[in-house]
Design a protein around this motif. Structure first.
Motif, short mmCIF file in Angstrom:
data_model
loop_
_atom_site.label_atom_id
_atom_site.label_comp_id
_atom_site.label_asym_id
_atom_site.label_seq_id
_atom_site.Cartn_x
_atom_site.Cartn_y
_atom_site.Cartn_z
N ASP A 104 0.83 -1.21 0.00
CA ASP A 104 0.00 0.00 0.00
C ASP A 104 0.87 1.26 0.00
O ASP A 104 0.57 2.23 -0.71
CB ASP A 104 -0.94 0.01 1.21
N ASP A 105 1.95 1.26 0.79
CA ASP A 105 2.83 2.42 0.84
C ASP A 105 3.52 2.64 -0.50
O ASP A 105 3.69 3.78 -0.95
CB ASP A 105 3.89 2.24 1.94
N GLU A 133 2.37 1.70 -3.51
CA GLU A 133 1.38 2.16 -4.49
C GLU A 133 1.06 3.64 -4.29
O GLU A 133 0.91 4.39 -5.27
CB GLU A 133 0.11 1.31 -4.38
N TYR A 134 0.95 4.07 -3.03
CA TYR A 134 0.63 5.48 -2.78
C TYR A 134 1.79 6.38 -3.24
O TYR A 134 1.57 7.43 -3.85
CB TYR A 134 0.36 5.71 -1.30
N TYR A 160 1.70 6.68 -6.94
CA TYR A 160 0.63 7.60 -7.34
C TYR A 160 1.11 9.05 -7.20
O TYR A 160 0.91 9.86 -8.11
CB TYR A 160 -0.61 7.37 -6.47
N GLU A 161 1.75 9.38 -6.07
CA GLU A 161 2.27 10.74 -5.88
C GLU A 161 3.31 11.07 -6.94
O GLU A 161 3.33 12.18 -7.48
CB GLU A 161 2.90 10.87 -4.50
N ALA A 197 0.57 -0.89 -10.45
CA ALA A 197 0.73 0.53 -10.13
C ALA A 197 1.97 1.09 -10.83
O ALA A 197 1.97 2.24 -11.31
CB ALA A 197 0.84 0.72 -8.62
#
Length: 253
Positions: A184-185, A187-188, A191-192, A218
């Motif tokens: 999750d970290d 992928e975030y 995204y950023e 991702a």
């Protein structure tokens, strides 16, 4: 045969008639192609994207009408949401059957040949919506994803409507990406990174063989925003290592 309309700057018109549409826009699944709308009974809905695209392309837009086979594989969906893989005829029927088709788009994951271009026409430049359908009268979002650097009037909008969470710098994002311990970290952070000026794609090579398929997906979406040979080679490596799941997920040339 299915009739679609693509919007492009008027300066491209002669080249489009001569050589077709190059298909440079990144799609949801990491491929590249051409964004279109089906020809609808409503002229306004057919050309609904004009005002929004003019925010990014500071030039007069024209409509390129193309005709592709009904069984051509495409994707259809609302912008920012995962699209569905269907045939061109099914995509056109889906959008025609919607009560409100604003914000929908068809993605043809390949270039469009000159022989498939039917005509290029002028269109009114004030038609359609900006930012999002029904945005008029609402407080605009001034985050970097909605209003990118260089957008005319961006500074004035941000003074009137300050963005509460200032965007992080790329070094800070890359530091978090390398230190991330969960999918999750990662992928975030990817995204950023996709919202910033990115530099060379080789700095993401350490994620190419990540065991989590969602991380690799991702990474494919982020790499689709990069340019250059290194990005293409890394994208091919990631896609060749493990195909994306069916049913996962992007305008003008």
């Amino acid at each position: 045969m299915t009739d679609l309309v693509h919007l492009t700057p008027a300066g491209n018109a002669r080249r489009v008639v001569r050589t077709g549409l190059a298909g440079r826009s990144p799609g949801w699944f990491g491929d590249r192609g051409v964004y279109c709308m089906p020809v609808l009974p409503s002229f306004t809905l057919t050309y609904q994207w004009v005002r929004e695209l003019r925010r990014w392309k500071q030039s007069t837009l024209v409509g390129v009408q193309v005709r592709i086979p009904d069984d051509e594989p495409v994707t259809v969906g609302r912008y920012g949401q995962e699209p569905t893989r269907v045939s061109a005829a099914e995509a056109a029927a889906t959008i025609r059957g919607l009560a409100d088709p604003r914000g929908y788009e068809v993605f043809v994951p390949r270039p469009v040949a000159a022989a498939e271009v039917r005509r290029v026409r002028r269109v009114p430049q004030g038609i359609g919506w900006r930012y999002k359908p029904d945005a008029h009268g609402l407080r605009p979002c001034t985050c970097p994803a909605c209003i990118q650097s260089g957008t005319p009037g961006a500074a004035q909008l941000r003074r009137r409507f300050p963005y509460e969470n200032a965007p992080r710098t790329k070094p800070a994002i890359m530091a978090d990406l390398r230190a991330a311990t969960t999918s999750d970290d990662i992928e975030y952070a990817l995204y950023e990174l996709g919202m910033r000026r990115r530099g060379g794609a080789e700095e993401l090579a350490f994620l190419a063989d990540h065991p989590d398929p969602e991380v690799r997906e991702a990474l494919v979406r982020t790499l689709a925003r990069y340019r250059g040979r290194a990005a293409r080679e890394l994208l091919e490596r990631v896609q060749g290592a493990a195909p994306s799941r069916t049913g996962m997920r992007d305008r003008s040339s």
